[in-house]
Motif scaffolding. Structure first.
Motif, mmCIF file in Angstrom:
data_model
loop_
_atom_site.group_PDB
_atom_site.id
_atom_site.type_symbol
_atom_site.label_atom_id
_atom_site.label_comp_id
_atom_site.label_asym_id
_atom_site.label_seq_id
_atom_site.Cartn_x
_atom_site.Cartn_y
_atom_site.Cartn_z
ATOM 1 N N ARG A 134 0.825 -1.196 0.000
ATOM 2 C CA ARG A 134 0.000 0.000 0.000
ATOM 3 C C ARG A 134 0.867 1.257 0.000
ATOM 4 O O ARG A 134 0.609 2.201 -0.737
ATOM 5 N N VAL A 135 1.906 1.223 0.837
ATOM 6 C CA VAL A 135 2.810 2.375 0.920
ATOM 7 C C VAL A 135 3.481 2.616 -0.426
ATOM 8 O O VAL A 135 3.551 3.744 -0.914
ATOM 9 N N PHE A 137 2.496 1.670 -3.471
ATOM 10 C CA PHE A 137 1.585 2.051 -4.556
ATOM 11 C C PHE A 137 1.165 3.518 -4.467
ATOM 12 O O PHE A 137 0.741 4.104 -5.453
ATOM 13 N N TYR A 138 1.268 4.074 -3.288
ATOM 14 C CA TYR A 138 0.817 5.462 -3.132
ATOM 15 C C TYR A 138 1.899 6.468 -3.497
ATOM 16 O O TYR A 138 1.616 7.644 -3.671
ATOM 17 N N ILE A 139 3.142 6.008 -3.610
ATOM 18 C CA ILE A 139 4.264 6.929 -3.840
ATOM 19 C C ILE A 139 4.067 7.874 -5.035
ATOM 20 O O ILE A 139 4.285 9.075 -4.898
ATOM 21 N N PRO A 140 3.643 7.379 -6.219
ATOM 22 C CA PRO A 140 3.527 8.310 -7.352
ATOM 23 C C PRO A 140 2.659 9.521 -7.048
ATOM 24 O O PRO A 140 2.845 10.588 -7.613
ATOM 25 N N ILE A 142 2.548 11.337 -4.424
ATOM 26 C CA ILE A 142 3.162 12.426 -3.664
ATOM 27 C C ILE A 142 4.238 13.128 -4.472
ATOM 28 O O ILE A 142 4.803 14.114 -4.024
ATOM 29 N N TRP A 195 0.161 5.255 -14.327
ATOM 30 C CA TRP A 195 1.195 5.008 -13.299
ATOM 31 C C TRP A 195 0.989 5.954 -12.128
ATOM 32 O O TRP A 195 1.104 5.572 -10.974
ATOM 33 N N ILE A 198 -3.016 5.201 -10.278
ATOM 34 C CA ILE A 198 -3.502 3.924 -9.740
ATOM 35 C C ILE A 198 -3.491 3.886 -8.212
ATOM 36 O O ILE A 198 -4.501 3.569 -7.584
ATOM 37 N N TYR A 200 -3.528 6.058 -5.812
ATOM 38 C CA TYR A 200 -4.487 6.900 -5.103
ATOM 39 C C TYR A 200 -5.858 6.236 -5.046
ATOM 40 O O TYR A 200 -6.469 6.107 -3.984
ATOM 41 N N VAL A 203 -5.941 2.977 -2.850
ATOM 42 C CA VAL A 203 -6.048 3.217 -1.411
ATOM 43 C C VAL A 203 -7.471 3.634 -1.049
ATOM 44 O O VAL A 203 -8.047 3.200 -0.054
ATOM 45 N N MET A 204 -8.054 4.441 -1.922
ATOM 46 C CA MET A 204 -9.420 4.896 -1.679
ATOM 47 C C MET A 204 -10.400 3.721 -1.661
ATOM 48 O O MET A 204 -11.242 3.604 -0.774
ATOM 49 N N ILE B 27 6.824 0.660 -9.915
ATOM 50 C CA ILE B 27 6.767 1.976 -9.277
ATOM 51 C C ILE B 27 8.104 2.336 -8.646
ATOM 52 O O ILE B 27 8.592 3.457 -8.789
ATOM 53 N N LEU B 219 1.965 19.031 0.215
ATOM 54 C CA LEU B 219 2.282 18.309 -1.021
ATOM 55 C C LEU B 219 1.841 19.091 -2.242
ATOM 56 O O LEU B 219 2.574 19.210 -3.221
ATOM 57 N N ASN B 223 4.575 20.797 -4.865
ATOM 58 C CA ASN B 223 4.656 20.192 -6.189
ATOM 59 C C ASN B 223 4.064 21.060 -7.291
ATOM 60 O O ASN B 223 4.235 20.770 -8.461
ATOM 61 N N THR B 272 9.438 15.529 -0.089
ATOM 62 C CA THR B 272 8.123 14.879 -0.063
ATOM 63 C C THR B 272 8.255 13.417 0.329
ATOM 64 O O THR B 272 7.426 12.882 1.059
ATOM 65 N N TYR B 276 6.616 11.701 3.479
ATOM 66 C CA TYR B 276 5.711 10.577 3.248
ATOM 67 C C TYR B 276 6.068 9.378 4.124
ATOM 68 O O TYR B 276 5.195 8.754 4.719
ATOM 69 N N GLN B 280 3.168 8.266 6.420
ATOM 70 C CA GLN B 280 2.381 7.595 5.382
ATOM 71 C C GLN B 280 1.041 7.091 5.913
ATOM 72 O O GLN B 280 0.042 7.124 5.224
ATOM 73 N N MET B 287 -6.773 10.613 3.677
ATOM 74 C CA MET B 287 -7.390 10.707 2.370
ATOM 75 C C MET B 287 -8.841 10.250 2.426
ATOM 76 O O MET B 287 -9.719 10.873 1.851
ATOM 77 N N THR B 288 -9.075 9.151 3.126
ATOM 78 C CA THR B 288 -10.445 8.660 3.196
ATOM 79 C C THR B 288 -11.284 9.546 4.094
ATOM 80 O O THR B 288 -12.472 9.695 3.900
#
Lengths: 323, 294
Positions: A134-135, A137-140, A142, A195, A198, A200, A203-204, B27, B219, B223, B272, B276, B280, B287-288
């Motif tokens: 999860r951590v 996949f969220y990187i892009p 930020i 890329w 995804i 964001y 996680v939602m 990623i 953020l 950015n 960032t 993070y 994190q 976010m939710t």
């Protein structure tokens, strides 16, 4: 006289009836006088800032779309809908609209399919290192779009790019595909945008899938429903409201993200092959200083994005399931 | 029968791990590659991009910092981000409090306006903002002889704060509305005025929401590059980091200064990424909590 002022003021402070009764006969009620000023000083700065930098510019987009203004003729001249008429004859604009629609459709479908499936897997299965994934996949999400664009430029570079030299491993000759060439640039753009997006959405969806009660899945497996059936018959319908909202927002955000990516990655090139609606607007309004024309594009896309969201919102309407 | 399903299960599990690992690699690798490339010497970029760096060429960072002026840009970015966050909090917190907990005329109207602001993206209005500042500068020039609205970090911070207002007020109001009024009543009975109650009682309780707001807006301010690029027009003047980085990307195409480009990339990413890693959990939870942000 005093009582009249009194009751007017107490009504203002009363948050609840019980408290109101308590206040009657309280000398501190005097403080109610400061209430108006308090509200004013609290709300005014936000309202002023919001009006100057958001409301007025938004109104200006629509107003200026009816005027002609450029660097050479700085005085505004009313031209009615001439800017809009010009737009529909502008092949560059039509191409940028086509690209925008292509991005909306493809990026939305691919991102949503992947995000939903991965979220389904990560929230249903007992995966070791679930949090780790999860951590990652969220990187892009930020990273700045400028950073992502620079990274993808390094990936797509024809001569020394990561992708081409990776592909060269499997081929006897050196691969020299022009990923940012005219024919492939949109595909490359789509990959970069997916890329970025995804993680964001994943996680939602994981958060909303966590609220689906486990008992539903248990009884479904007792009835012999497999994973795929469970996913389509339980998970998707139960988080449908969430999917629907994200979809509507995603359309608006794709139009904007496409602009950010194009501006940083390709500047619309080569030969306008990757121009999207908002980047064309920016080019006309800022780089070419045809402010009126640019704002006509802006106004049109503004309306377009709202209409599209409304349509999507309507089409995806289902009865809400209770659980 | 049972054994067969468990074998299938195992296969399925393996398949899932492979797919997840692939995505994680897709990623992580490009990001890690930038860190690796940032310590390569310029000549190394003409060979295999996957080759490990020959040595730790930290010279790239020094070059990016001074010659490419990333040091100056870093300072501007820090100033703008900090200032914008400060303005945003000072303006949005009281407004959200008043809009969510007081009844007054026009409350509904303003709440609706701010909600509508959620749908206005800065990309549409950046040119009108620019023109407004240009006109303002012209006006100031005719009176004082100089204009100071363009190329001004304070104005940039103001624009950032203003465009972040709808989301911030939306999120904060949502939180404030859930608090029972007992808090204010108790404070009132103890003799605290409105301002004191707000600052000493309500704001401390909203700390989790405030942290979420700071994170998200940090953020987005750090950015952001479209507004910064448009409003900081002076080519020799100040810029923010992402705009400076765009300049580096364009310079790299002509002069092939790869090393300092990737060093610059690291400089933009690092703050960032560090943030993070520290928060994190808060970020993905927040976010939710906050719902959506386009």
């Amino acid at each position: 006289m005093l009582t009249a002022a009194f009751s007017a003021e107490t009504k203002d402070i009363c948050w609840t009836r019980a408290f109101c009764n308590k206040l009657k006969g309280d000398e501190h009620v005097e403080k109610g006088k400061g209430r108006k000023w308090f509200i004013f000083f609290c709300a005014a700065p936000a309202i002023i800032l919001f009006t100057i930098f958001m409301v007025l510019p938004t109104l200006n987009v629509f107003r200026m779309s009816l005027f002609r203004r450029s660097a050479y003729s700085p005085n505004e001249e009313f031209v009615g809908f001439e800017n809009f008429a010009k737009l529909f004859a502008d092949t560059n604009f039509i191409r940028s609209m086509q690209n925008t629609i292509l991005l909306i459709v493809v990026v939305t479908i691919v991102t949503f399919a992947f995000a939903l499936v991965f979220a389904g897997i990560l929230s249903r299965e007992k995966i070791r290192g679930q949090n780790f994934f999860r951590v990652i996949f969220y990187i892009p999400n930020i990273l700045s779009v400028v950073v992502i664009s620079a990274i993808f430029s390094a990936i797509y570079d024809t001569n020394n790019g990561m992708l081409n030299s990776f592909l060269s491993l499997f081929s006897p000759e050196k691969v020299a595909i022009m990923w940012k060439g005219e024919s492939l640039v949109m595909t490359s753009l789509i990959v970069a945008m997916v890329w970025q997006a995804i993680g964001y959405y994943m996680v939602m969806y994981m958060a909303s899938m966590a609220s689906v009660p486990e008992s539903l899945y248990e009884s479904a497996s007792l009835d012999g429903a497999g994973r795929v059936t469970q996913f389509f018959k339980i998970t998707i319908p139960l988080i449908w409201t969430n999917i629907r909202t994200t979809l509507t927002f995603f359309i608006i955000s794709t139009i904007n993200m496409a602009f950010l990516f194009v501006k940083a990655m390709t500047s619309g090139g080569p030969n306008g092959a990757s121009e999207v609606a908002l980047s064309y607007m920016y080019k006309q309004a800022y780089t070419n200083s045809s402010y009126g024309y640019g704002m006509a594009i802006g106004a049109l896309i503004f309306i377009f994005s709202f209409a599209l969201s409304a349509v999507v919102n309507k089409v995806t309407e289902r009865d809400t399931l209770e659980f | 029968m049972k054994e067969k399903t468990s074998a299938q299960d195992k296969l399925y599990k393996v398949f899932i791990y492979v797919v997840l690992a692939t995505l994680a690699i897709l990623i992580l690798v490009p990001v890690a590659w930038v860190f690796m490339a940032s310590v390569k010497e310029n000549s190394e970029f003409y060979g295999n991009p996957w080759a490990l760096p020959a040595g730790l060429h930290f010279q790239n960072f020094a070059e990016a910092w001074t010659q490419a002026r990333m040091g100056d840009y870093m300072l501007s970015s820090v100033i703008v981000t900090a200032l914008a966050l400060a303005i945003l909090l000072v303006v949005a917190l009281p407004a959200a409090y008043v809009l969510s907990r007081f009844n007054f005329r026009g409350r509904k109207f303003f709440s609706t306006c701010f909600m509508g602001g959620l749908f206005i993206n800065v990309n549409y209005i950046v040119v009108p903002i620019f023109l407004m500042l240009v006109d303002g500068d012209k006006f100031l020039k005719s009176i004082f002889g100089t204009g100071f609205l363009l190329n001004n970090l304070v104005v940039l911070a103001l624009v950032y704060a203003a465009t972040a207002l709808p989301f911030t007020i939306y999120l904060l109001s949502g939180y404030f509305a859930t608090l029972p009024h007992d808090y204010e009543e108790a404070a009132y009975i103890d003799g605290a005025g409105y301002g004191l109650t707000m600052v000493k009682i309500i704001f401390p309780m909203a700390k989790p929401s405030i942290i979420t707001i700071i994170l998200f807006n940090f953020l987005s301010f750090w950015n952001e590059y479209i507004i910064a690029m448009t409003l900081l027009t002076d080519p020799n003047g100040t810029r923010t980091l992402p705009v400076g980085l765009m300049g580096l990307t364009q310079a790299q195409q002509s002069a092939a200064q790869y090393g300092r480009l990737y060093a610059g990339l690291v400089l933009v990413m690092l703050p960032t990424l560090i943030l993070y890693i520290c928060v994190q959990k808060k970020l993905t939870q927040g976010m939710t909590l906050g719902g959506l942000k386009g």
